[in-house]
Write a protein that holds these residues in place. Structure first.
Motif, PDB file in Angstrom:
ATOM      1  N   MET A  21      44.695 -16.385 -16.189  1.00 19.27           N
ATOM      2  CA  MET A  21      43.436 -17.007 -15.796  1.00 19.27           C
ATOM      3  C   MET A  21      42.890 -16.271 -14.575  1.00 19.27           C
ATOM      4  O   MET A  21      43.607 -16.050 -13.608  1.00 19.27           O
ATOM      5  CB  MET A  21      43.711 -18.486 -15.475  1.00 19.27           C
ATOM      6  CG  MET A  21      42.480 -19.269 -15.115  1.00 19.27           C
ATOM      7  SD  MET A  21      42.774 -21.038 -14.779  1.00 19.27           S
ATOM      8  CE  MET A  21      43.169 -21.635 -16.408  1.00 19.27           C
ATOM      9  N   SER A  22      41.620 -15.904 -14.647  1.00 20.03           N
ATOM     10  CA  SER A  22      41.014 -15.191 -13.528  1.00 20.03           C
ATOM     11  C   SER A  22      40.794 -16.151 -12.352  1.00 20.03           C
ATOM     12  O   SER A  22      40.835 -17.370 -12.497  1.00 20.03           O
ATOM     13  CB  SER A  22      39.671 -14.574 -13.944  1.00 20.03           C
ATOM     14  OG  SER A  22      38.669 -15.578 -14.039  1.00 20.03           O
ATOM     15  N   GLU A  23      40.520 -15.564 -11.194  1.00 17.77           N
ATOM     16  CA  GLU A  23      40.247 -16.363  -9.996  1.00 17.77           C
ATOM     17  C   GLU A  23      39.029 -17.271 -10.229  1.00 17.77           C
ATOM     18  O   GLU A  23      39.022 -18.435  -9.834  1.00 17.77           O
ATOM     19  CB  GLU A  23      39.991 -15.419  -8.821  1.00 17.77           C
ATOM     20  CG  GLU A  23      39.867 -16.106  -7.489  1.00 17.77           C
ATOM     21  CD  GLU A  23      39.696 -15.112  -6.349  1.00 17.77           C
ATOM     22  OE1 GLU A  23      38.717 -15.269  -5.596  1.00 17.77           O
ATOM     23  OE2 GLU A  23      40.535 -14.190  -6.215  1.00 17.77           O
ATOM     24  N   LEU A  24      38.005 -16.743 -10.903  1.00 16.83           N
ATOM     25  CA  LEU A  24      36.808 -17.525 -11.197  1.00 16.83           C
ATOM     26  C   LEU A  24      37.128 -18.671 -12.160  1.00 16.83           C
ATOM     27  O   LEU A  24      36.680 -19.809 -11.951  1.00 16.83           O
ATOM     28  CB  LEU A  24      35.705 -16.640 -11.766  1.00 16.83           C
ATOM     29  CG  LEU A  24      34.393 -17.345 -12.118  1.00 16.83           C
ATOM     30  CD1 LEU A  24      33.734 -17.934 -10.875  1.00 16.83           C
ATOM     31  CD2 LEU A  24      33.440 -16.389 -12.826  1.00 16.83           C
ATOM     32  N   GLU A  25      37.893 -18.395 -13.189  1.00 16.20           N
ATOM     33  CA  GLU A  25      38.279 -19.450 -14.141  1.00 16.20           C
ATOM     34  C   GLU A  25      39.080 -20.547 -13.450  1.00 16.20           C
ATOM     35  O   GLU A  25      38.874 -21.733 -13.712  1.00 16.20           O
ATOM     36  CB  GLU A  25      39.090 -18.851 -15.299  1.00 16.20           C
ATOM     37  CG  GLU A  25      38.271 -17.992 -16.223  1.00 16.20           C
ATOM     38  CD  GLU A  25      39.132 -17.182 -17.198  1.00 16.20           C
ATOM     39  OE1 GLU A  25      38.653 -16.919 -18.304  1.00 16.20           O
ATOM     40  OE2 GLU A  25      40.275 -16.822 -16.840  1.00 16.20           O
ATOM     41  N   GLN A  26      39.970 -20.166 -12.552  1.00 16.73           N
ATOM     42  CA  GLN A  26      40.767 -21.142 -11.801  1.00 16.73           C
ATOM     43  C   GLN A  26      39.862 -21.996 -10.901  1.00 16.73           C
ATOM     44  O   GLN A  26      40.004 -23.214 -10.827  1.00 16.73           O
ATOM     45  CB  GLN A  26      41.841 -20.439 -10.964  1.00 16.73           C
ATOM     46  CG  GLN A  26      42.729 -21.374 -10.170  1.00 16.73           C
ATOM     47  CD  GLN A  26      43.595 -22.265 -11.059  1.00 16.73           C
ATOM     48  OE1 GLN A  26      44.007 -21.863 -12.145  1.00 16.73           O
ATOM     49  NE2 GLN A  26      43.860 -23.469 -10.610  1.00 16.73           N
ATOM     50  N   PHE A  27      38.910 -21.347 -10.245  1.00 15.45           N
ATOM     51  CA  PHE A  27      37.947 -22.057  -9.393  1.00 15.45           C
ATOM     52  C   PHE A  27      37.181 -23.091 -10.217  1.00 15.45           C
ATOM     53  O   PHE A  27      37.020 -24.245  -9.801  1.00 15.45           O
ATOM     54  CB  PHE A  27      36.997 -21.051  -8.745  1.00 15.45           C
ATOM     55  CG  PHE A  27      35.860 -21.685  -7.992  1.00 15.45           C
ATOM     56  CD1 PHE A  27      36.044 -22.136  -6.693  1.00 15.45           C
ATOM     57  CD2 PHE A  27      34.619 -21.862  -8.593  1.00 15.45           C
ATOM     58  CE1 PHE A  27      34.998 -22.741  -5.994  1.00 15.45           C
ATOM     59  CE2 PHE A  27      33.579 -22.456  -7.904  1.00 15.45           C
ATOM     60  CZ  PHE A  27      33.762 -22.900  -6.608  1.00 15.45           C
ATOM     61  N   ARG A  28      36.699 -22.685 -11.376  1.00 13.60           N
ATOM     62  CA  ARG A  28      35.926 -23.589 -12.231  1.00 13.60           C
ATOM     63  C   ARG A  28      36.780 -24.749 -12.740  1.00 13.60           C
ATOM     64  O   ARG A  28      36.308 -25.889 -12.799  1.00 13.60           O
ATOM     65  CB  ARG A  28      35.310 -22.806 -13.390  1.00 13.60           C
ATOM     66  CG  ARG A  28      34.205 -21.864 -12.923  1.00 13.60           C
ATOM     67  CD  ARG A  28      33.673 -21.005 -14.036  1.00 13.60           C
ATOM     68  NE  ARG A  28      32.521 -20.227 -13.588  1.00 13.60           N
ATOM     69  CZ  ARG A  28      31.840 -19.393 -14.357  1.00 13.60           C
ATOM     70  NH1 ARG A  28      32.199 -19.209 -15.624  1.00 13.60           N
ATOM     71  NH2 ARG A  28      30.803 -18.725 -13.866  1.00 13.60           N
ATOM     72  N   LYS A  29      38.002 -24.475 -13.091  1.00 15.31           N
ATOM     73  CA  LYS A  29      38.918 -25.527 -13.550  1.00 15.31           C
ATOM     74  C   LYS A  29      39.126 -26.561 -12.441  1.00 15.31           C
ATOM     75  O   LYS A  29      39.058 -27.772 -12.669  1.00 15.31           O
ATOM     76  CB  LYS A  29      40.248 -24.895 -13.959  1.00 15.31           C
ATOM     77  CG  LYS A  29      41.298 -25.874 -14.422  1.00 15.31           C
ATOM     78  CD  LYS A  29      42.570 -25.128 -14.836  1.00 15.31           C
ATOM     79  CE  LYS A  29      43.613 -26.050 -15.356  1.00 15.31           C
ATOM     80  NZ  LYS A  29      44.511 -26.558 -14.349  1.00 15.31           N
ATOM     81  N   GLU A  30      39.385 -26.081 -11.232  1.00 14.68           N
ATOM     82  CA  GLU A  30      39.605 -26.988 -10.101  1.00 14.68           C
ATOM     83  C   GLU A  30      38.342 -27.780  -9.763  1.00 14.68           C
ATOM     84  O   GLU A  30      38.415 -28.963  -9.435  1.00 14.68           O
ATOM     85  CB  GLU A  30      40.086 -26.197  -8.880  1.00 14.68           C
ATOM     86  CG  GLU A  30      41.488 -25.665  -9.045  1.00 14.68           C
ATOM     87  CD  GLU A  30      41.919 -24.698  -7.956  1.00 14.68           C
ATOM     88  OE1 GLU A  30      41.172 -24.502  -6.971  1.00 14.68           O
ATOM     89  OE2 GLU A  30      43.014 -24.113  -8.098  1.00 14.68           O
ATOM     90  N   LYS A  31      37.169 -27.153  -9.889  1.00 14.99           N
ATOM     91  CA  LYS A  31      35.919 -27.865  -9.614  1.00 14.99           C
ATOM     92  C   LYS A  31      35.701 -28.972 -10.650  1.00 14.99           C
ATOM     93  O   LYS A  31      35.310 -30.085 -10.301  1.00 14.99           O
ATOM     94  CB  LYS A  31      34.735 -26.893  -9.604  1.00 14.99           C
ATOM     95  CG  LYS A  31      33.436 -27.569  -9.198  1.00 14.99           C
ATOM     96  CD  LYS A  31      32.339 -26.580  -8.914  1.00 14.99           C
ATOM     97  CE  LYS A  31      31.098 -27.303  -8.406  1.00 14.99           C
ATOM     98  NZ  LYS A  31      30.042 -26.377  -8.022  1.00 14.99           N
ATOM     99  N   ASN A  32      35.978 -28.685 -11.922  1.00 12.37           N
ATOM    100  CA  ASN A  32      35.853 -29.711 -12.955  1.00 12.37           C
ATOM    101  C   ASN A  32      36.795 -30.885 -12.689  1.00 12.37           C
ATOM    102  O   ASN A  32      36.415 -32.044 -12.872  1.00 12.37           O
ATOM    103  CB  ASN A  32      36.117 -29.123 -14.341  1.00 12.37           C
ATOM    104  CG  ASN A  32      34.920 -28.380 -14.891  1.00 12.37           C
ATOM    105  OD1 ASN A  32      33.777 -28.661 -14.536  1.00 12.37           O
ATOM    106  ND2 ASN A  32      35.181 -27.421 -15.757  1.00 12.37           N
TER     107      ASN A  32
END
Length: 170
Positions: free
Chosen positions: A1-12
């Motif tokens: 998982m990319s850093e951006l994907e991880q950020f989006r997952k945590e934001k959701n």
């Protein structure tokens, strides 16, 4: 998982479960996640200079509540997207909240929040070390009218389409 994907997952996860989420309890019941554009590496910029304002200037930026909020103009930053020159005014909070970079683009009417989006930037010695539109996000008032948010000034309207970051909340 990319850093951006991880950020989006945590934001959701934050939006779905946490007390600091801008969503109402009713919205949280049906929340399935925010809508995003795919990651676009062409919309990441490094080491952008900020041309400082000649004199200290405080401006009043309109808010979603119909009033205004003061911001200091730091200066302008310039970059190019697909051969088109772009310019954004960089602001600083007068209340100690740091750098503020709101923007509008050609997606605001159809795909993204109509009053513009924000993007976080870090500065060092008068230079924006990274401007990554993949992290562009909607202000909290895009989800819940009980929030008071600055509206991206017309002068920060980019002449291009920014297909990166968060889309309109449905």
């Amino acid at each position: 998982m990319s850093e951006l994907e991880q950020f989006r997952k945590e934001k959701n996860e934050l939006f779905a479960k946490e007390a600091e989420s801008p969503l109402t309890q009713e919205q949280k019941k049906e929340f399935k996640g925010l809508n995003y554009y795919p990651e676009n590496p062409d919309l990441i910029f490094h080491d952008l200079g900020i041309e400082p304002n000649q004199e200290e200037q405080i401006v009043q930026i309109k808010t979603s509540a119909g009033d205004t909020q003061p911001y200091k103009i730091l200066g302008k930053t310039r970059f190019e997207i697909e051969g088109t020159s772009c310019e954004l005014t960089v602001y600083e909070s007068t209340e100690g909240a740091g750098i503020f970079l709101p923007f509008r683009d050609k997606t605001n009417q159809e795909e993204t929040y109509h009053d513009g989006r924000y993007v976080e930037v870090e500065t060092e010695n008068g230079v924006i070390t990274e401007l990554d539109f993949n992290y562009a996000y909607n202000p909290y008032c895009a989800y819940n009218e009980n929030f008071r948010c600055p509206i991206a000034p017309e002068e920060n309207t980019l002449p291009v389409v920014i297909k990166a970051g968060e889309k309109r909340f449905h």
